[in-house]
Design a protein around this motif. Structure first.
Motif, short mmCIF file in Angstrom:
data_model
loop_
_atom_site.label_atom_id
_atom_site.label_comp_id
_atom_site.label_asym_id
_atom_site.label_seq_id
_atom_site.Cartn_x
_atom_site.Cartn_y
_atom_site.Cartn_z
N THR A 31 16.19 -12.59 0.69
CA THR A 31 16.32 -13.81 0.93
C THR A 31 16.93 -13.94 2.31
N GLU A 32 17.68 -12.90 2.64
CA GLU A 32 18.34 -12.75 4.22
C GLU A 32 17.28 -12.84 5.35
N ILE B 159 15.38 -15.23 5.59
CA ILE B 159 15.53 -16.66 6.06
C ILE B 159 16.69 -17.09 6.37
N THR B 160 17.80 -16.65 5.66
CA THR B 160 19.25 -16.90 5.77
C THR B 160 20.00 -15.91 6.81
N ASP C 122 21.79 -12.18 7.65
CA ASP C 122 22.82 -11.44 7.05
C ASP C 122 24.36 -12.18 7.04
N MET C 123 24.81 -12.68 6.18
CA MET C 123 26.22 -13.32 6.22
C MET C 123 27.28 -12.37 5.89
N LYS D 253 31.30 -14.94 3.74
CA LYS D 253 30.40 -15.36 2.41
C LYS D 253 31.21 -15.82 1.42
N TYR E 290 26.64 -21.29 -0.01
CA TYR E 290 25.54 -20.01 0.31
C TYR E 290 24.68 -19.37 -0.73
N ILE F 94 22.01 -22.02 -0.75
CA ILE F 94 21.08 -21.61 0.63
C ILE F 94 20.12 -20.45 -0.11
N GLU F 95 20.76 -19.50 -0.71
CA GLU F 95 19.91 -18.24 -1.08
C GLU F 95 19.05 -18.47 -2.00
N LYS G 37 17.59 -21.68 -2.24
CA LYS G 37 16.10 -22.35 -1.68
C LYS G 37 15.52 -21.37 -0.75
N ALA G 38 16.13 -20.55 -0.24
CA ALA G 38 15.48 -19.38 0.37
C ALA G 38 14.67 -18.50 -0.41
#
Length: 195
Positions: free
Chosen positions: A71-72, A74-75, A77-78, A83, A93, A96-97, A99-100
């Motif tokens: 998923t990173e 799209i997001t 790397d946090m 995080k 977060y 968000i993951e 949704k990604a």
């Protein structure tokens, strides 16, 4: 038949660098990280099965590890300190993951989606036991990165190494203890020191 962009999107994992807040002697991307986590996860599950009488699917665990950070794409790397700074950020977060992961699943042909949904969303109940080994392997991968950076004289990773070592020990996984004792020391050696 409509074209699917899923695998082309996954190939972009090599463009997402890790350790964004740290001064690196060598950049590491999520593609190579995911490969290492898959290898380490497979090893941890083999330790579980062979040394502790378990009966888990090491190949399934490795597959979960391959996709654990997908998923990173799209997001991005946090960084871990951000995080997990507080529960609100952690929960936001995670949303968000999710949704990604949904977005990545949508890139697949309809008949492939069920095969990937639980893997990408990290939600399969049957996989919960395996995911603890993915998490441990993810931490070992981070620890190995710290060891490699410190071998190159980069003290930037000293505090991270100590924190990660503690987090692994706090997991209380006997398989992690075996890995730390039998396999981890080699990561501090040069190739010429391998016997």
């Amino acid at each position: 038949m409509k074209s699917s962009h899923f695998y082309a999107m996954l190939s972009r994992m090599k463009y997402i660098n890790r350790w964004g807040l740290m001064n690196n002697t060598r950049l590491e991307n999520i593609s190579e990280h995911s490969e290492q986590v898959a290898i380490l996860t497979h090893c941890l599950v083999l330790i579980h099965n062979k040394r502790f009488g378990g009966n888990l699917d090491a190949q399934r665990a490795a597959l979960l590890a391959v996709f654990h950070d997908s998923t990173e794409i799209i997001t991005g790397d946090m960084p871990t300190p951000i995080k997990y700074y507080n529960p609100e950020i952690k929960d936001a977060y995670k949303d968000i993951e999710d949704k990604a992961a949904d977005r990545l699943v949508e890139l697949l042909p309809e008949d492939f989606r069920e095969d990937y949904r639980d893997i990408l969303k990290q939600s399969g109940e049957n996989d919960s036991e395996l995911r603890k080994y993915v998490k441990a392997a993810d931490r070992f991968s981070a620890l190995i990165k710290c060891i490699e950076e410190m071998r190159m004289g980069n003290d930037e990773f000293k505090a991270a190494k100590e924190t990660i070592q503690k987090s692994i020990r706090d997991m209380n996984l006997p398989e992690a203890e075996v890995f730390e004792r039998e396999f981890l020391p080699s990561f501090s050696l040069s190739l010429d020191e391998f016997e």
